[in-house]
Scaffold this active site. Structure first.
Site, mmCIF file in Angstrom:
data_model
loop_
_atom_site.group_PDB
_atom_site.id
_atom_site.type_symbol
_atom_site.label_atom_id
_atom_site.label_comp_id
_atom_site.label_asym_id
_atom_site.label_seq_id
_atom_site.Cartn_x
_atom_site.Cartn_y
_atom_site.Cartn_z
ATOM 1 N N SER A 144 0.864 -1.267 -0.033
ATOM 2 C CA SER A 144 0.101 0.078 -0.057
ATOM 3 C C SER A 144 0.888 1.342 -0.115
ATOM 4 O O SER A 144 2.088 1.231 0.336
ATOM 5 C CB SER A 144 -0.957 -0.073 1.324
ATOM 6 O OG SER A 144 -1.440 1.199 1.484
ATOM 7 N N TYR A 157 -3.859 -0.700 9.998
ATOM 8 C CA TYR A 157 -3.560 -0.956 8.478
ATOM 9 C C TYR A 157 -2.237 -0.435 8.051
ATOM 10 O O TYR A 157 -1.486 -1.216 7.426
ATOM 11 C CB TYR A 157 -4.696 -0.196 7.707
ATOM 12 C CG TYR A 157 -4.697 -0.483 6.228
ATOM 13 C CD1 TYR A 157 -5.120 -1.793 5.450
ATOM 14 C CD2 TYR A 157 -3.997 0.244 5.454
ATOM 15 C CE1 TYR A 157 -5.177 -1.865 4.461
ATOM 16 C CE2 TYR A 157 -3.922 0.103 3.809
ATOM 17 C CZ TYR A 157 -4.568 -1.025 3.692
ATOM 18 O OH TYR A 157 -4.625 -0.975 1.994
HETATM 19 P P1 NAD Z 1 -11.446 -5.381 -1.415
HETATM 20 O O1 NAD Z 1 -12.112 -5.117 -0.241
HETATM 21 O O2 NAD Z 1 -12.508 -5.186 -2.680
HETATM 22 O O3 NAD Z 1 -10.801 -6.625 -1.623
HETATM 23 C C1 NAD Z 1 -10.218 -7.250 -0.430
HETATM 24 C C2 NAD Z 1 -10.497 -9.060 -0.610
HETATM 25 O O4 NAD Z 1 -9.737 -9.665 0.413
HETATM 26 C C3 NAD Z 1 -11.609 -9.319 -0.692
HETATM 27 O O5 NAD Z 1 -11.598 -10.485 -1.780
HETATM 28 C C4 NAD Z 1 -11.995 -10.093 0.520
HETATM 29 O O6 NAD Z 1 -12.934 -11.084 0.186
HETATM 30 C C5 NAD Z 1 -10.583 -10.592 0.792
HETATM 31 N N1 NAD Z 1 -10.673 -10.796 2.140
HETATM 32 C C6 NAD Z 1 -10.707 -9.836 3.236
HETATM 33 N N2 NAD Z 1 -10.434 -10.637 4.404
HETATM 34 C C7 NAD Z 1 -10.411 -12.123 4.085
HETATM 35 C C8 NAD Z 1 -10.541 -13.286 4.818
HETATM 36 N N3 NAD Z 1 -10.459 -13.297 5.978
HETATM 37 N N4 NAD Z 1 -10.470 -14.495 4.199
HETATM 38 C C9 NAD Z 1 -10.438 -14.388 2.791
HETATM 39 N N5 NAD Z 1 -10.369 -13.293 2.041
HETATM 40 C C10 NAD Z 1 -10.511 -12.177 2.689
HETATM 41 O O7 NAD Z 1 -10.313 -4.263 -1.497
HETATM 42 P P2 NAD Z 1 -9.247 -4.273 -2.721
HETATM 43 O O8 NAD Z 1 -9.173 -2.769 -2.650
HETATM 44 O O9 NAD Z 1 -9.501 -5.160 -3.903
HETATM 45 O O10 NAD Z 1 -7.979 -4.699 -1.715
HETATM 46 C C11 NAD Z 1 -7.136 -5.800 -2.214
HETATM 47 C C12 NAD Z 1 -5.584 -5.636 -1.607
HETATM 48 O O11 NAD Z 1 -5.267 -4.356 -2.156
HETATM 49 C C13 NAD Z 1 -5.768 -5.613 -0.110
HETATM 50 O O12 NAD Z 1 -4.344 -6.040 0.557
HETATM 51 C C14 NAD Z 1 -5.664 -3.934 0.020
HETATM 52 O O13 NAD Z 1 -5.205 -3.712 1.415
HETATM 53 C C15 NAD Z 1 -4.811 -3.500 -0.969
HETATM 54 N N6 NAD Z 1 -4.755 -2.273 -1.325
HETATM 55 C C16 NAD Z 1 -5.935 -1.605 -1.929
HETATM 56 C C17 NAD Z 1 -5.862 -0.144 -2.330
HETATM 57 C C18 NAD Z 1 -7.065 0.427 -3.163
HETATM 58 O O14 NAD Z 1 -6.917 1.641 -3.229
HETATM 59 N N7 NAD Z 1 -7.928 -0.044 -3.419
HETATM 60 C C19 NAD Z 1 -4.707 0.586 -2.137
HETATM 61 C C20 NAD Z 1 -3.731 -0.104 -1.368
HETATM 62 C C21 NAD Z 1 -3.863 -1.301 -1.105
#
Ligand code: NAD
Length: 252
Positions: A144, A157
């Site tokens: 991130s 986080y």
């Molecule tokens: P999202 O919430 O759409 O996806 C998160 C995914 O993790 C989902 O598929 C969810 O079901 C899964 N998950 C969460 N807890 C879980 C568990 N206990 N068991 C199994 N699966 C689980 O969000 P996203 O933005 O797609 O996030 C994906 C990754 O990217 C994450 O690690 C997030 O921290 C990181 N991220 C996202 C952004 C952003 O801007 N969207 C920025 C930086 C980092």
């Protein structure tokens, strides 16, 4: 030798693939030729269809990654299905928002367990398999901007993602000699469930947009190229980087 981004014949395990960035990464890897084991805690039917449309075979593995319990099964089911596992993308992650002064132990533990503890032990299980088989492999951790910055109202986080950057370097250094590349991608602000609370807050949304040099929230599709690069032979000499894909946010 020509540079290769081709993943034909490779099998990837991607966690958190029912939606968002994990779904986009799974599709991008399939587009490059990989078969993908999709790991998630809810239906991944939409992602299965998208990966199949991209030409990849899929296996859906239902698993709650808030504990270590499903880890052996994830490897066993993947190997039983495809006979190999070459790429692991640790994408599943959660976020809890509250002022540090009010932050609870539950909000601390829940985030650290999914974002850091399970990531480490799944990487360990994957690496043990590769080392036992004497094969190369790729681990990609989804970090991130808060691997580099403090963030606002998200102490666990930030701690988890900063820890993940350190863990990426530590594992890279320990496993490079075994033929395992460990790297991370640091997404900027992408439009997903994870960031919905920010997008619907007019002040935060405007402030974020004003600071992104590229001028728009990331579309999950814009992350796929970095994942394919770090999963492919093109990155065989790349170890321990945390690659920002952020529309220029950190460059500003
Ligand atoms: P999202 O919430 O759409 O996806 C998160 C995914 O993790 C989902 O598929 C969810 O079901 C899964 N998950 C969460 N807890 C879980 C568990 N206990 N068991 C199994 N699966 C689980 O969000 P996203 O933005 O797609 O996030 C994906 C990754 O990217 C994450 O690690 C997030 O921290 C990181 N991220 C996202 C952004 C952003 O801007 N969207 C920025 C930086 C980092």
């Amino acid at each position: 030798m020509p540079v290769s981004f081709n993943l034909t014949g490779k099998t990837a395990i991607v966690t958190g693939t029912n939606t968002g960035l994990g779904q986009a990464i799974a599709v991008a890897l399939a587009d490059a030729g990989a078969d993908v084991a999709l790991v998630g805690r809810s239906s991944m039917a939409e992602t299965e269809a998208a990966v199949s449309a991209a030409g990849g075979r899929t296996l859906a593995i239902e698993a709650d990654l808030s504990t270590l319990e499903p880890i052996p099964r994830i490897l066993e089911e993947t190997l039983g299905w495809s006979g190999r596992a070459d790429i692991l993308v640790n994408n599943a992650g959660i976020i809890r928002r509250a002022d540090a002064i009010d932050f609870t132990e539950d909000d601390w533990d829940a985030v650290m367990d999914v974002n850091l503890k399970t990531v480490f032990f799944l990487a360990q299980a994957f690496a043990r398999h590769l080392i036992a088989d004497g094969r190369r492999g790729k681990i990609i951790n989804i970090a991130s901007l808060l691997s580099f910055q403090g963030g606002i109202r998200v102490p666990s986080y930030t701690a988890s993602k900063s820890g993940l950057a350190g863990l990426t370097r530590q594992l890279a250094f320990e496993w490079a000699s075994k033929g395992i590349n460990v790297n991370a991608i640091a997404p900027g602000y992408f439009a997903t469930n994870n960031t919905e609370a920010l997008m619907v807050d007019p002040d935060r949304n405007a402030a974020i947009l004003a600071r992104i040099p590229a001028g728009h929230w990331g579309n999950p599709d814009e992350l796929g190229g970095a994942a394919v690069f770090l999963a492919s032979p093109a990155s065989d000499y790349v170890h321990g980087v945390v690659l920002p894909v952020d529309g220029g946010w950190l460059a500003r």
